[in-house]
Scaffold this motif. Structure first.
Motif, PDB file in Angstrom:
ATOM      1  N   ASP A 248     -86.889 114.281  37.301  1.00  0.00           N
ATOM      2  CA  ASP A 248     -86.509 113.243  36.351  1.00  0.00           C
ATOM      3  C   ASP A 248     -86.825 113.667  34.920  1.00  0.00           C
ATOM      4  OD1 ASP A 248     -85.321 110.839  35.852  1.00  0.00           O
ATOM      5  OD2 ASP A 248     -87.189 109.697  35.916  1.00  0.00           O
ATOM      6  N   ASP A 249     -86.611 114.961  34.649  1.00  0.00           N
ATOM      7  CA  ASP A 249     -86.936 115.461  33.320  1.00  0.00           C
ATOM      8  C   ASP A 249     -85.788 115.302  32.342  1.00  0.00           C
ATOM      9  OD1 ASP A 249     -86.334 119.006  33.969  1.00  0.00           O
ATOM     10  OD2 ASP A 249     -85.429 117.197  34.784  1.00  0.00           O
ATOM     11  N   GLU A 250     -84.596 114.981  32.854  1.00  0.00           N
ATOM     12  CA  GLU A 250     -83.448 114.767  31.979  1.00  0.00           C
ATOM     13  C   GLU A 250     -83.235 113.270  31.827  1.00  0.00           C
ATOM     14  OE1 GLU A 250     -81.370 117.092  30.659  1.00  0.00           O
ATOM     15  OE2 GLU A 250     -82.172 118.912  31.572  1.00  0.00           O
ATOM     16  N   LYS A 251     -83.044 112.813  30.613  1.00  0.00           N
ATOM     17  CA  LYS A 251     -82.949 111.375  30.380  1.00  0.00           C
ATOM     18  C   LYS A 251     -81.541 110.933  29.965  1.00  0.00           C
ATOM     19  CE  LYS A 251     -87.259 110.762  31.266  1.00  0.00           C
ATOM     20  NZ  LYS A 251     -87.643 110.132  32.543  1.00  0.00           N
ATOM     21  N   GLU A 252     -80.606 111.890  29.848  1.00  0.00           N
ATOM     22  CA  GLU A 252     -79.260 111.518  29.447  1.00  0.00           C
ATOM     23  C   GLU A 252     -78.654 110.566  30.476  1.00  0.00           C
ATOM     24  OE1 GLU A 252     -80.438 114.474  29.455  1.00  0.00           O
ATOM     25  OE2 GLU A 252     -80.175 115.367  27.472  1.00  0.00           O
ATOM     26  N   GLU A 253     -77.867 109.612  29.981  1.00  0.00           N
ATOM     27  CA  GLU A 253     -77.297 108.595  30.859  1.00  0.00           C
ATOM     28  C   GLU A 253     -76.404 109.214  31.922  1.00  0.00           C
ATOM     29  OE1 GLU A 253     -75.750 104.217  29.946  1.00  0.00           O
ATOM     30  OE2 GLU A 253     -74.440 105.761  29.132  1.00  0.00           O
ATOM     31  N   GLU A 254     -75.555 110.174  31.538  1.00  0.00           N
ATOM     32  CA  GLU A 254     -74.642 110.781  32.501  1.00  0.00           C
ATOM     33  C   GLU A 254     -75.414 111.529  33.575  1.00  0.00           C
ATOM     34  OE1 GLU A 254     -70.597 113.513  32.484  1.00  0.00           O
ATOM     35  OE2 GLU A 254     -71.259 112.485  30.674  1.00  0.00           O
ATOM     36  N   ASP A 255     -76.516 112.174  33.193  1.00  0.00           N
ATOM     37  CA  ASP A 255     -77.351 112.868  34.174  1.00  0.00           C
ATOM     38  C   ASP A 255     -77.968 111.861  35.138  1.00  0.00           C
ATOM     39  OD1 ASP A 255     -78.907 115.408  34.953  1.00  0.00           O
ATOM     40  OD2 ASP A 255     -80.496 113.944  34.620  1.00  0.00           O
ATOM     41  N   SER A 256     -78.335 110.696  34.629  1.00  0.00           N
ATOM     42  CA  SER A 256     -78.898 109.658  35.469  1.00  0.00           C
ATOM     43  C   SER A 256     -77.872 109.149  36.470  1.00  0.00           C
ATOM     44  CB  SER A 256     -79.395 108.503  34.591  1.00  0.00           C
ATOM     45  OG  SER A 256     -79.958 107.476  35.376  1.00  0.00           O
ATOM     46  N   TYR A 257     -76.612 108.989  36.042  1.00  0.00           N
ATOM     47  CA  TYR A 257     -75.553 108.577  36.957  1.00  0.00           C
ATOM     48  C   TYR A 257     -75.363 109.614  38.063  1.00  0.00           C
ATOM     49  CZ  TYR A 257     -74.122 104.960  33.608  1.00  0.00           C
ATOM     50  OH  TYR A 257     -74.093 103.870  32.778  1.00  0.00           O
ATOM     51  N   PHE A 258     -75.430 110.878  37.688  1.00  0.00           N
ATOM     52  CA  PHE A 258     -75.279 111.935  38.683  1.00  0.00           C
ATOM     53  C   PHE A 258     -76.354 111.818  39.759  1.00  0.00           C
ATOM     54  CE2 PHE A 258     -76.967 116.019  40.132  1.00  0.00           C
ATOM     55  CZ  PHE A 258     -75.871 116.513  40.835  1.00  0.00           C
ATOM     56  N   LYS A 259     -77.577 111.571  39.340  1.00  0.00           N
ATOM     57  CA  LYS A 259     -78.672 111.459  40.303  1.00  0.00           C
ATOM     58  C   LYS A 259     -78.506 110.238  41.195  1.00  0.00           C
ATOM     59  CE  LYS A 259     -81.866 113.924  37.274  1.00  0.00           C
ATOM     60  NZ  LYS A 259     -83.001 113.816  36.356  1.00  0.00           N
ATOM     61  N   THR A 260     -78.003 109.157  40.626  1.00  0.00           N
ATOM     62  CA  THR A 260     -77.747 107.960  41.423  1.00  0.00           C
ATOM     63  C   THR A 260     -76.689 108.236  42.485  1.00  0.00           C
ATOM     64  OG1 THR A 260     -78.387 106.396  39.697  1.00  0.00           O
ATOM     65  CG2 THR A 260     -76.793 105.616  41.322  1.00  0.00           C
ATOM     66  N   LEU A 261     -75.610 108.904  42.103  1.00  0.00           N
ATOM     67  CA  LEU A 261     -74.557 109.235  43.061  1.00  0.00           C
ATOM     68  C   LEU A 261     -75.056 110.226  44.112  1.00  0.00           C
ATOM     69  CD1 LEU A 261     -71.401 109.497  40.780  1.00  0.00           C
ATOM     70  CD2 LEU A 261     -71.857 107.796  42.547  1.00  0.00           C
ATOM     71  N   PHE A 262     -75.855 111.189  43.666  1.00  0.00           N
ATOM     72  CA  PHE A 262     -76.414 112.156  44.614  1.00  0.00           C
ATOM     73  C   PHE A 262     -77.232 111.439  45.680  1.00  0.00           C
ATOM     74  CE2 PHE A 262     -79.752 114.857  46.208  1.00  0.00           C
ATOM     75  CZ  PHE A 262     -79.130 116.076  46.449  1.00  0.00           C
ATOM     76  N   ALA A 263     -78.080 110.526  45.258  1.00  0.00           N
ATOM     77  CA  ALA A 263     -78.932 109.795  46.196  1.00  0.00           C
ATOM     78  C   ALA A 263     -78.102 108.925  47.135  1.00  0.00           C
ATOM     79  CB  ALA A 263     -79.937 108.933  45.433  1.00  0.00           C
ATOM     80  N   ALA A 264     -77.077 108.258  46.598  1.00  0.00           N
ATOM     81  CA  ALA A 264     -76.228 107.391  47.425  1.00  0.00           C
ATOM     82  C   ALA A 264     -75.488 108.203  48.486  1.00  0.00           C
ATOM     83  CB  ALA A 264     -75.240 106.630  46.541  1.00  0.00           C
TER      84      ALA A 264
END
Length: 321
Positions: free
Chosen positions: A256-272
């Motif tokens: 969770d070292d990247e805080k950009e919004e698009e990076d956060s969306y990527f992590k959400t989709l990855f987890a889903a």
């Protein structure tokens, strides 16, 4: 005339309707209205001799750009006399293939004529067919402007032609003077909750809100979570909490070292997706690994070219599918 128009829709524009599993577009009424207003006004700003104005729906991957474009085409196709042409514009090759396929379906070319025509000739041929008609050309999944640069209509030559694009990039894929962008974001909390409770009617507002916020109200992540939860043989509220535990574990595995919004969306989709894939492996027992290999193979294929019956026939006798 009616029969001819019906035949033409089936022959050329079936790609708009053939996509399986289109997500619910709840909460996009405002965006549809805005998009309609932009397209309705686009020709009043077209240059006299330059390319037609383009409306581009842009936003992070998975927020529903293509879905919104498809819903617009469905809702307003009568305004274009049913002349909606869907172009797969992700690559230069797919763009050319889409135009050639349209030319063949319109009876302008034979199936073995493709090598005989340059890109510009194919584009002009298809555009000219609609010269005296109203039409909407949808360029889906534009990654950069160069992929479709040889297939751009002239606004003065084709006054009834409108252009709609979808893109995952926030940069204009075309000249900023002829391309207007409509940013598309995640759903609002209220719309997310309505979507969840529409599919999971016994879920409480509190738990639906919690689920929506955890998956960042991202439309694709919401669809994945709703599908997972709806398939559980327990109370919706209990299922939501079970899912969020699985989702939290998967999300926690990522840095969770990247805080950009698009990076956060990527992590959400990855987890889903990870939660979904792990369930496939658990529940399908002997066929889980085969299913994952199939999914991995399909990831390299244009989804609009996939016919599910061709890939599942050997597994149809198994109730797990």
């Amino acid at each position: 005339m009616t029969n001819l128009l019906t035949e033409q829709r089936i022959a050329v524009f079936s790609k708009v309707d053939d996509v399986v599993g289109i997500p619910d577009v709840i909460g996009r009424d405002e965006e549809l209205a805005k998009l309609h207003a932009m397209l309705s006004n686009s020709h009043s700003h077209s240059s006299k001799s330059g390319p037609a104005n383009v409306i581009c729906i842009s936003g992070p991957g998975g927020v529903g750009q293509s879905t919104l474009a498809r819903e617009y085409a469905r809702k307003y196709d009568e305004l274009f006399d049913g002349n909606v042409v869907w172009i797969d514009a992700e690559t230069a090759e797919s763009t050319r293939a889409s135009f050639f396929r349209s030319a063949v379906r319109l009876g302008l070319l034979e199936a073995d004529d493709e090598a005989s025509y340059y890109d510009e000739e194919l584009g002009t041929m298809v555009f000219s067919h609609f010269k005296e008609k109203k039409s909407l050309f949808v360029y889906d999944n534009v990654e950069n402007g160069t992929n479709s640069k040889n297939f751009q209509p002239n606004g003065a030559k084709y006054p009834g032609l409108h252009v709609l694009m979808t893109s995952r990039t926030t940069e204009l894929p075309h000249d900023s003077e002829t391309c207007m962008t409509m940013p598309l974001d995640v759903l609002t909390v209220a719309d997310s909750v309505r979507l969840i409770r529409k599919s999971l009617p016994s879920s409480s507002v509190e738990n639906a809100t919690l689920l929506a916020e955890k998956v960042q109200r991202h439309p694709l992540a919401l669809q994945l979570s709703i599908s997972y939860i709806g398939d559980m043989d327990v109370d919706d509220n209990q299922a939501i909490h079970h899912y969020l535990t699985q989702f939290g574990n998967a999300r926690g595995e990522l840095p969770d070292d990247e805080k950009e919004e698009e990076d956060s969306y990527f992590k959400t989709l990855f987890a889903a997706w990870k939660v979904t894939f792990e369930r496939i492996l658990r529940q399908m027992k002997d066929f889980g690994e085969s299913a994952m290999k199939l999914i991995g193979s399909l990831a390299f294929i244009n989804p609009r070219l996939i016919r599910s019956e061709e890939h599942t026939s050997e597994l149809q006798s198994h109730h797990d599918l």
